[in-house]
Design a protein around this motif. Structure first.
Motif, mmCIF file in Angstrom:
data_model
loop_
_atom_site.group_PDB
_atom_site.id
_atom_site.type_symbol
_atom_site.label_atom_id
_atom_site.label_comp_id
_atom_site.label_asym_id
_atom_site.label_seq_id
_atom_site.Cartn_x
_atom_site.Cartn_y
_atom_site.Cartn_z
ATOM 1 N N ILE A 112 -83.395 25.502 32.813
ATOM 2 C CA ILE A 112 -82.427 25.584 33.899
ATOM 3 C C ILE A 112 -83.175 25.506 35.227
ATOM 4 N N GLU A 113 -82.974 24.424 35.959
ATOM 5 C CA GLU A 113 -83.612 24.275 37.262
ATOM 6 C C GLU A 113 -82.823 25.065 38.301
ATOM 7 N N THR A 114 -83.536 25.724 39.200
ATOM 8 C CA THR A 114 -82.883 26.479 40.266
ATOM 9 C C THR A 114 -83.292 25.926 41.618
ATOM 10 N N PHE A 115 -82.528 26.277 42.642
ATOM 11 C CA PHE A 115 -82.858 25.858 43.996
ATOM 12 C C PHE A 115 -82.541 26.976 44.970
ATOM 13 N N VAL A 116 -83.190 26.937 46.117
ATOM 14 C CA VAL A 116 -82.981 27.935 47.163
ATOM 15 C C VAL A 116 -82.063 27.343 48.221
ATOM 16 N N ALA A 117 -80.919 27.992 48.432
ATOM 17 C CA ALA A 117 -79.982 27.541 49.461
ATOM 18 C C ALA A 117 -80.505 27.925 50.840
ATOM 19 N N SER A 118 -79.836 27.423 51.875
ATOM 20 C CA SER A 118 -80.258 27.705 53.246
ATOM 21 C C SER A 118 -80.216 29.196 53.569
ATOM 22 N N THR A 119 -79.398 29.940 52.846
ATOM 23 C CA THR A 119 -79.289 31.385 53.048
ATOM 24 C C THR A 119 -80.401 32.158 52.351
ATOM 25 N N GLY A 120 -81.201 31.461 51.542
ATOM 26 C CA GLY A 120 -82.219 32.125 50.745
ATOM 27 C C GLY A 120 -81.738 32.472 49.350
ATOM 28 N N ARG A 121 -80.455 32.354 49.116
ATOM 29 C CA ARG A 121 -79.919 32.654 47.791
ATOM 30 C C ARG A 121 -80.344 31.577 46.783
ATOM 31 N N VAL A 122 -80.580 32.010 45.552
ATOM 32 C CA VAL A 122 -81.072 31.124 44.510
ATOM 33 C C VAL A 122 -79.959 30.881 43.489
ATOM 34 N N TYR A 123 -79.738 29.605 43.188
ATOM 35 C CA TYR A 123 -78.689 29.205 42.248
ATOM 36 C C TYR A 123 -79.243 28.243 41.199
ATOM 37 N N PRO A 124 -78.607 28.199 40.014
ATOM 38 C CA PRO A 124 -78.920 27.112 39.086
ATOM 39 C C PRO A 124 -78.476 25.787 39.695
ATOM 40 N N ARG A 125 -79.242 24.728 39.431
ATOM 41 C CA ARG A 125 -78.899 23.429 39.990
ATOM 42 C C ARG A 125 -77.481 23.019 39.597
ATOM 43 N N GLU A 126 -77.052 23.378 38.385
ATOM 44 C CA GLU A 126 -75.716 23.007 37.924
ATOM 45 C C GLU A 126 -74.620 23.873 38.532
ATOM 46 N N MET A 127 -75.021 24.977 39.189
ATOM 47 C CA MET A 127 -74.057 25.900 39.797
ATOM 48 C C MET A 127 -73.078 26.465 38.771
ATOM 49 N N LYS A 128 -73.547 26.634 37.528
ATOM 50 C CA LYS A 128 -72.702 27.159 36.471
ATOM 51 C C LYS A 128 -73.462 28.199 35.668
ATOM 52 N N ALA A 129 -72.728 29.202 35.151
ATOM 53 C CA ALA A 129 -73.340 30.249 34.344
ATOM 54 C C ALA A 129 -73.351 29.913 32.857
ATOM 55 N N ALA A 130 -72.325 29.181 32.392
ATOM 56 C CA ALA A 130 -72.164 28.959 30.956
ATOM 57 C C ALA A 130 -73.360 28.254 30.308
ATOM 58 N N PRO A 131 -73.902 27.168 30.895
ATOM 59 C CA PRO A 131 -75.054 26.514 30.254
ATOM 60 C C PRO A 131 -76.253 27.456 30.105
ATOM 61 N N LEU A 132 -76.514 28.259 31.130
ATOM 62 C CA LEU A 132 -77.631 29.195 31.075
ATOM 63 C C LEU A 132 -77.389 30.236 29.983
ATOM 64 N N LEU A 133 -76.188 30.782 29.919
ATOM 65 C CA LEU A 133 -75.888 31.802 28.919
ATOM 66 C C LEU A 133 -76.015 31.240 27.508
ATOM 67 N N ARG A 134 -75.529 30.023 27.268
ATOM 68 C CA ARG A 134 -75.632 29.430 25.923
ATOM 69 C C ARG A 134 -77.088 29.296 25.500
ATOM 70 N N ARG A 135 -77.928 28.820 26.407
ATOM 71 C CA ARG A 135 -79.339 28.646 26.068
ATOM 72 C C ARG A 135 -80.028 29.992 25.863
#
Length: 398
Positions: free
Chosen positions: A93-116
């Motif tokens: 799961i690739e992540t990125f840092v938004a302009s606010t400093g918050r970190v999100y998965p590139r897909e912006m979804k929780a389900a793929p990460l949870l399945r893996r």
């Protein structure tokens, strides 16, 4: 060595992962049909997993008055935001840092990460026992854990147990706080659960709601108890919602009469705003919409004060410090997270209960709170990591 994990949220799953990687046999018990339900709820806005911020500043976001002063800084240094990003990368799961400093998965979804994640746990040999609601504990060697399953009462023996049943927010996900009664019966001191990161109630008159309901108050500063927070608020039918009031929640809960003041123009001094208003002597609120670019919602709230302003200076005083008395927080079931939980004096450094050897606590069951923005999930992962490693170490030492 068998370790039971009671609760299949982020803290419980992380504890299971750490214990299984150390060679323990692990079973995750959860009352719901599947794990990670609150994790999926958190992902509705894109799954903000952490924040790219120096460790010292990051750790300062956690409020746990009864915890040892160095606990959170040490805990976050042990499992910092970078470690959580590396963990996600290990799942592909690739992540990125938004302009606010918050970190999100590139897909912006929780389900793929949870399945893996669940598949990784299965590959490590972790077993899952769903539809198992925890009902009691008999201390001893081994521990005897009591559950109510679909077939009736069940007793499970285990060398150690890690409880990660969450606080009291989002009860439909299984985090209903029902565990507090059972822990009190076991002699464990629990601070009452309370709404955190939640909206606060204020009785708006119909005239304000007609203009302002659902409207954001942007680029403002909100003060309570001597602390200022800049950001936004949202006017709701019941009162106010938003990140600024979330951060002030601990201060407001401690007030006998919770009150905030809003600075609608924090980037300007009072003198600058008075100059912008010019030599007017009436219709201050209406004039401010053009002269100060004050929003319709802000103007409506100022009108709600019913002050007979006689000069621009009097009006600007309210623009810079608009007082609002709050009647209380929204119910805990509506809150993003909760405060309260197992008191720190009950826990050792590995998050094991001092009076119940072999029983560890992780996540929101412990008495701590943090603002939104990645701190909640990071806190659950960090405490889950500590409890999982602590359970393995404790059993090894025995």
């Amino acid at each position: 060595m068998h370790i039971a994990i009671i609760g299949g949220g982020p803290a419980g799953l992380r504890a299971a992962e750490v214990a299984a990687e150390s060679g323990a046999q692990v079973t995750v018990f959860d009352a719901k049909p599947s794990v990670g339900r609150k994790f999926l709820v958190a992902g509705r806005g894109g799954l903000n997993i952490t924040k790219a911020e120096p460790v010292e500043a990051f750790a300062a976001r956690y409020r746990a008055p009864e915890a040892p002063p160095d606990f959170w800084p040490q805990l976050i240094r042990t499992f910092p935001p970078e470690a959580l990003r590396e963990w996600a990368a290990g799942l592909g799961i690739e992540t990125f840092v938004a302009s606010t400093g918050r970190v999100y998965p590139r897909e912006m979804k929780a389900a793929p990460l949870l399945r893996r994640w669940v598949q990784r746990l299965r590959d490590l040999g972790v077993r899952f026992a769903m539809h198992h609601r925890w009902t009691g504990l008999v201390p001893g060697r081994p521990l005897r854990l009591q559950f109510l399953a679909g077939t009736g009462p069940v007793i499970v023996e285990s060398d150690a147990a890690i409880f990660a049943l969450g606080g009291g927010s989002w009860p439909e996900t299984g985090s209903d706080g029902a565990w507090t009664t059972a822990f009190n019966r076991l002699g464990v001191s629990v601070a009452p659960l309370a709404s955190a990161n939640c909206g606060w109630e204020h009785p708006w008159p119909p005239a304000v709601l007609a203009v302002a309901e659902g409207q954001p108050l942007k680029s403002i500063a909100v003060r309570a108890g001597g602390q200022d927070v800049k950001g936004e608020l949202l006017v709701t039918q019941y009162g106010l919602e938003g990140g600024t009031i979330y951060q002030l929640g601990p201060i407001l809960r401690a007030m006998a009469e919770p009150t905030i003041t809003i600075d609608f123009k924090p980037t300007f001094t009072a003198a600058q705003l008075i100059a912008k208003m010019g030599p007017i002597t009436r219709n201050f609120s209406a004039e401010s919409r053009q002269r100060l670019r004050l929003s319709e919602a802000a103007a409506a709230i100022l009108d709600h004060l019913s002050h007979p302003w006689k000069t621009s200076a009097e009006f600007i005083a309210d623009v810079k410090a608009c007082p609002l008395r709050l009647t209380g927080p929204r119910p805990i079931a509506e809150a993003i997270s909760s405060a309260g939980g197992v008191r720190w004096r009950e826990l050792d450094d590995d998050l094991m209960l001092r009076r119940l050897p072999g029983v560890f606590i992780a996540g929101e069951m412990i008495d701590w709170e943090a603002p939104t923005g990645g701190y909640l999930i990071q806190g659950c992962f960090a405490t889950g990591t500590r409890a999982g490693a602590g359970a393995v170490r404790w059993k090894g030492e025995r």
